[in-house]
Design a protein around this motif. Structure first.
Motif, mmCIF file in Angstrom:
data_model
loop_
_atom_site.group_PDB
_atom_site.id
_atom_site.type_symbol
_atom_site.label_atom_id
_atom_site.label_comp_id
_atom_site.label_asym_id
_atom_site.label_seq_id
_atom_site.Cartn_x
_atom_site.Cartn_y
_atom_site.Cartn_z
ATOM 1 N N GLU A 266 -3.687 9.708 6.363
ATOM 2 C CA GLU A 266 -4.973 10.622 6.865
ATOM 3 C C GLU A 266 -6.061 10.416 6.173
ATOM 4 O O GLU A 266 -7.101 10.562 6.416
ATOM 5 N N VAL A 267 -5.900 9.993 4.787
ATOM 6 C CA VAL A 267 -7.117 9.848 3.910
ATOM 7 C C VAL A 267 -7.678 8.392 3.929
ATOM 8 O O VAL A 267 -8.627 8.229 3.847
ATOM 9 N N THR A 268 -6.784 7.506 3.929
ATOM 10 C CA THR A 268 -7.286 6.115 3.812
ATOM 11 C C THR A 268 -7.801 5.588 5.218
ATOM 12 O O THR A 268 -8.168 4.592 5.135
ATOM 13 N N GLY A 269 -7.272 6.051 6.204
ATOM 14 C CA GLY A 269 -7.418 5.423 7.554
ATOM 15 C C GLY A 269 -6.623 4.289 7.920
ATOM 16 O O GLY A 269 -6.950 3.523 8.841
ATOM 17 N N LYS A 270 -5.774 4.079 7.088
ATOM 18 C CA LYS A 270 -4.887 2.582 7.347
ATOM 19 C C LYS A 270 -3.351 3.071 7.365
ATOM 20 O O LYS A 270 -2.974 4.220 6.618
ATOM 21 N N PRO A 271 -2.407 2.776 8.195
ATOM 22 C CA PRO A 271 -0.961 2.816 8.121
ATOM 23 C C PRO A 271 -0.541 2.726 6.561
ATOM 24 O O PRO A 271 -0.851 1.676 5.850
ATOM 25 N N ALA A 272 0.476 3.499 6.096
ATOM 26 C CA ALA A 272 1.259 3.233 4.991
ATOM 27 C C ALA A 272 1.775 1.996 4.841
ATOM 28 O O ALA A 272 2.561 1.857 5.779
ATOM 29 N N GLY A 273 1.526 1.425 3.820
ATOM 30 C CA GLY A 273 2.316 -0.001 3.546
ATOM 31 C C GLY A 273 1.535 -0.998 4.547
ATOM 32 O O GLY A 273 2.359 -2.182 4.378
ATOM 33 N N ASP A 274 0.688 -0.948 4.865
ATOM 34 C CA ASP A 274 -0.142 -1.914 5.651
ATOM 35 C C ASP A 274 -0.381 -3.431 4.799
ATOM 36 O O ASP A 274 -0.086 -4.379 5.207
ATOM 37 N N ASP A 275 -0.740 -3.066 3.389
ATOM 38 C CA ASP A 275 -0.649 -4.025 2.525
ATOM 39 C C ASP A 275 0.562 -4.861 2.397
ATOM 40 O O ASP A 275 0.398 -6.098 2.193
ATOM 41 N N LEU A 276 1.579 -4.183 2.363
ATOM 42 C CA LEU A 276 2.808 -5.064 2.316
ATOM 43 C C LEU A 276 2.878 -5.901 3.639
ATOM 44 O O LEU A 276 3.439 -7.133 3.669
ATOM 45 N N ARG A 277 2.691 -5.422 4.789
ATOM 46 C CA ARG A 277 3.074 -5.913 6.145
ATOM 47 C C ARG A 277 2.082 -7.243 6.119
ATOM 48 O O ARG A 277 2.301 -8.119 6.568
ATOM 49 N N GLU A 278 0.890 -7.119 5.665
ATOM 50 C CA GLU A 278 -0.218 -8.196 5.745
ATOM 51 C C GLU A 278 -0.097 -9.147 4.862
ATOM 52 O O GLU A 278 -0.796 -10.330 4.863
ATOM 53 N N GLY A 279 0.974 -9.085 3.702
ATOM 54 C CA GLY A 279 1.285 -10.028 2.974
ATOM 55 C C GLY A 279 0.262 -10.307 1.650
ATOM 56 O O GLY A 279 0.157 -11.345 1.167
ATOM 57 N N LYS A 280 -0.485 -9.002 1.350
ATOM 58 C CA LYS A 280 -1.425 -8.969 0.275
ATOM 59 C C LYS A 280 -0.418 -9.346 -1.054
ATOM 60 O O LYS A 280 0.225 -8.676 -1.486
ATOM 61 N N ARG A 281 -1.117 -10.558 -1.707
ATOM 62 C CA ARG A 281 -0.512 -10.847 -3.108
ATOM 63 C C ARG A 281 -1.381 -10.059 -4.176
ATOM 64 O O ARG A 281 -2.174 -10.705 -4.852
ATOM 65 N N THR A 282 -1.138 -8.703 -4.297
ATOM 66 C CA THR A 282 -1.793 -7.833 -5.257
ATOM 67 C C THR A 282 -1.124 -7.886 -6.723
ATOM 68 O O THR A 282 0.065 -8.279 -6.820
ATOM 69 N N LEU A 283 -1.833 -7.424 -7.589
ATOM 70 C CA LEU A 283 -1.298 -7.601 -8.998
ATOM 71 C C LEU A 283 0.023 -6.541 -9.005
ATOM 72 O O LEU A 283 0.945 -6.684 -9.886
ATOM 73 N N LEU A 284 -0.078 -5.360 -8.305
ATOM 74 C CA LEU A 284 0.949 -4.485 -8.144
ATOM 75 C C LEU A 284 2.237 -5.256 -8.000
ATOM 76 O O LEU A 284 3.527 -4.915 -8.498
ATOM 77 N N VAL A 285 2.132 -6.038 -6.721
ATOM 78 C CA VAL A 285 3.559 -6.920 -6.465
ATOM 79 C C VAL A 285 3.846 -7.871 -7.516
ATOM 80 O O VAL A 285 4.963 -8.098 -7.653
ATOM 81 N N ALA A 286 2.811 -8.714 -8.002
ATOM 82 C CA ALA A 286 2.937 -9.713 -8.886
ATOM 83 C C ALA A 286 3.738 -8.993 -10.277
ATOM 84 O O ALA A 286 4.644 -9.713 -10.536
ATOM 85 N N VAL A 287 3.248 -7.813 -10.710
ATOM 86 C CA VAL A 287 4.053 -7.416 -12.081
ATOM 87 C C VAL A 287 5.394 -6.852 -11.450
ATOM 88 O O VAL A 287 6.265 -7.325 -12.410
ATOM 89 N N ALA A 288 5.593 -6.397 -10.250
ATOM 90 C CA ALA A 288 7.028 -6.016 -9.956
ATOM 91 C C ALA A 288 8.054 -7.376 -9.779
ATOM 92 O O ALA A 288 9.063 -7.167 -10.509
ATOM 93 N N ILE A 289 7.532 -8.457 -9.493
ATOM 94 C CA ILE A 289 8.245 -9.482 -9.125
ATOM 95 C C ILE A 289 8.410 -10.159 -10.665
ATOM 96 O O ILE A 289 9.608 -10.716 -10.929
#
Length: 379
Positions: free
Chosen positions: A271-294
């Motif tokens: 409701e605040v961001t204007g994008k569905p929750a988790g869209d970055d995951l579905r789009e396959g974005k290789r973020t630092l958040l994902v990189a650190v977790a892996i």
């Protein structure tokens, strides 16, 4: 011609800036400059063919209906901090020149949404989706998705061309234009280089921290904060040491800005961001958040967690339960905390660079405030 969206929303433009722009009203003045410019250019486009004019009105609508005007705001304060006087006759030309940064942003977003197959932007259909729906509704020949993609490519290209046009028509002196050129050239190449690296790393499956930070540095930081500050300073004929300080500040705040965006892309409120929750995951974005977790999952031998994250990233069919599971893993592995800590560290180092530089007031205070606002936002 007043820009009108294909959905029928009329955008009543702000008055053209008639007097000197005030520091307290710079965002409104940027909006007015963009509205005036886009009104003129969409009218020009309509003389080629009314249907092309309608297409460019969709571009104008995209630019004018949203956005925080972060890039030209940083450029304005970069100019002011380098001694640019708000009462000077050239202030209006500077305002028009830096407003062109919003058209660079529009080009990047339109193309990025297409490449990521994003359906929404700022709570509305993305440009390629909007034109695909237009094609389907009219029952034209061919595939709606291909038409939508073609329209998005062309309108994104047009935004980039109009950005150059707006800069060169702003009224800056020839000397100021020569000084501005290196920052402008570098920014355009850097954002496209960062976008290419983003596409490449998604394709190769590179989940390294190095790759994520490289994308953040060039796809976002350079054209969001660093080069806008550089542009404003160059127009004001700032000394090299101030430009260097601005660039250190801008690079750190720009990366921190993107890291906050990465967190919002997974944990933000739709409701605040204007994008569905988790869209970055579905789009396959290789973020630092994902990189650190892996990386942490590998270090701890948690192969199930590592595999679950890898399978989720880039899965267009990832449901809400899958998003929630990945959120839990990112938190449990300490990736969220690590990214928050890096945001705080980058913000601190940026503010140190700013405080050590000879930045005129009120710009020094405003840039410090913008740094905090950009890295603590919720959208």
């Amino acid at each position: 011609m007043v820009p009108v969206s294909r959905a029928g929303t009329v955008h009543h433009p702000l008055p053209e800036p008639g007097g000197q722009p005030a520091d307290s009203e710079v965002v409104a003045a940027i909006q007015a400059a963009l509205t005036t410019y886009l009104r003129s250019r969409t009218a020009d486009a309509g003389t080629i063919d009314p249907v092309f004019g309608e297409a460019t009105e969709a571009l104008a609508d995209f630019v004018l209906r949203g956005g925080k005007r972060i890039r030209p705001t940083f450029a304005w304060w970069g100019w002011r901090g380098a001694g640019g006087p708000v009462e000077a006759p050239e202030a209006l030309a500077v305002l028009r020149a830096i407003s062109a940064l919003e058209l660079i942003q529009a080009s990047a977003l339109i193309h990025d949404d297409l490449m990521d197959a994003s359906a929404t932007r700022r709570g509305r259909p993305t440009v390629h989706v909007e034109f695909a729906r237009k094609h389907a509704a009219a029952r034209w020949r061919g595939q709606p998705a291909r038409f939508g993609a073609a329209a998005a490519i062309l309108l994104g290209d047009l935004a980039l061309a109009w950005a150059d046009d707006m800069l060169h028509a702003a009224g800056l002196s020839p000397a100021a234009m020569r000084r501005a050129a290196p920052a402008w050239r570098a920014m355009r190449t850097e954002v496209l280089g960062g976008q290419y690296l983003d596409v490449l790393h998604q394709s190769t499956g590179d989940t390294s921290v190095r790759a994520a930070l490289q994308i953040d540095r060039y796809k976002t930081a350079a054209y969001t904060v660093e080069r806008p500050l550089h542009l404003g300073a160059a127009i004001a004929d700032a000394p090299p040491e101030l430009v260097s300080a601005y660039r250190r500040f801008g690079a750190d705040i720009g990366v921190a800005f993107q890291l906050r965006d990465d967190l919002l892309g997974v944990f933000g409120d739709p409701e605040v961001t204007g994008k569905p929750a988790g869209d970055d995951l579905r789009e396959g974005k290789r973020t630092l958040l994902v990189a650190v977790a892996i990386e942490r999952a590998e270090q701890r031998g948690q192969q199930d967690a590592r595999q679950a994250i890898l399978e989720a990233v880039g899965d267009p069919g990832l449901d809400d339960a899958g998003v929630e599971r990945v959120r839990g893993l990112l938190t449990e592995l300490g990736a969220v905390q690590a990214v928050e800590q890096r945001i705080a560290a980058l913000t601190g180092s940026a503010l140190d660079a700013l405080s050590a530089a000879d930045v005129a007031e009120p710009a020094a205070s405003q840039l410090a405030e913008l740094a905090v606002t950009a890295t603590r936002r919720r959208s």
